[in-house]
Design an enzyme around this catalytic site. Sequence first.
Site, PDB file in Angstrom:
ATOM      1  N   GLU A  99       0.786  -1.136   0.150  1.00 36.07           N
ATOM      2  CA  GLU A  99      -0.115   0.043   0.020  1.00 36.07           C
ATOM      3  C   GLU A  99       0.866   1.247  -0.024  1.00 36.07           C
ATOM      4  OE1 GLU A  99      -3.427  -0.399   2.647  1.00 36.07           O
ATOM      5  OE2 GLU A  99      -3.348   1.788   2.954  1.00 36.07           O
TER       6      GLU A  99
ATOM      7  N   ASP B  95       0.212   5.303   0.587  1.00 36.59           N
ATOM      8  CA  ASP B  95      -0.967   6.320   1.036  1.00 36.59           C
ATOM      9  C   ASP B  95      -0.587   7.789   0.878  1.00 36.59           C
ATOM     10  OD1 ASP B  95      -2.416   4.057   1.919  1.00 36.59           O
ATOM     11  OD2 ASP B  95      -1.458   4.017   3.794  1.00 36.59           O
TER      12      ASP B  95
ATOM     13  N   GLU C 154      -2.905  10.581   2.984  1.00 36.12           N
ATOM     14  CA  GLU C 154      -4.061  10.689   3.998  1.00 36.12           C
ATOM     15  C   GLU C 154      -4.218  11.879   4.411  1.00 36.12           C
ATOM     16  OE1 GLU C 154      -4.246   5.868   5.648  1.00 36.12           O
ATOM     17  OE2 GLU C 154      -2.595   7.287   6.118  1.00 36.12           O
TER      18      GLU C 154
END
Length: 294
Positions: free
Chosen positions: A112, A114, A116
Amino acid sequence: MTVFLSFLLTLLFPSANAGWPPSPGYWPSSKFRPMSFYKGFRNLWGPGHQSVDQSALTIWLDRTSGSGFKSVKPFRSGYFGASIKVQPGYTAGVITAFYLSNNEAHPGFHDEVDIEFLGTTFGKPYTLQTNVYIRGSGDGKIIGREMKFLLWFDPTKDFHHYAILWSPREIIFLVDDVPIRRYPRKSAATFPLRPMWVYGSIWDASSWATEDGKYKADYRYQPFVAKYTNFKAGGCSAYAPTWCRPVSASPFRSGGLTIQQRRAMRWVQRYHMVYNYCMDPKRNHALTPECWTK
């Protein structure tokens, strides 16, 4: 005369800590055409908390549900971006995300990457968190590779473009085409190499999102709304031929950053980075060897 000279010098040589980063000199987002939401994505969950108006997507979180979306195809490298605007006011506990993942293809052992927005309380700015998980380091016992920033603008006032460039040799996070972080491939063990999809979501992460969970989502302020537009996704899909060339964040076809881009990134990291996992003395850096290997 002294005052005039001081003013003149300020104009000619502005402070390195001025309000805006130095120009990166290159704008990778201009190399990719925007797409409509339905051309490249589909709803993943919370369809009743999602609406599309022309090319813009709105998703929201309330007491009953949040919402998420996913690209229609996986990629093995590419440039992935969206212009995002987040909600002002009390948003503690709420995560607005734009990210790459293969969690559905590799549950319990996924990769993953990210971007955010960590929700906040009244009068405090959002924190932008970047993170990388490799082969299950985001599953079970979490081994995050977080770098966090306080942006040089208010992300609730207008749309700004946030992007991830992922190639076989590096991951570069960009905000309005300014590189804010480069995560190089130092070994196969510390770099995501399996195909990933592009995702976005808004959800309740009260247990950790705001000041390590000190402040929770307060549904008196619902709905919590995030808006996405100017979607861009280009590169080598998982189905592309082997000769597909990975994209670059710079004019160099081999990747990397120019001197001007590196200067802009250093400025951001000097004045706006508030956390770097490699500098955290509480972390076990035997688990993150990229922090100390060349």
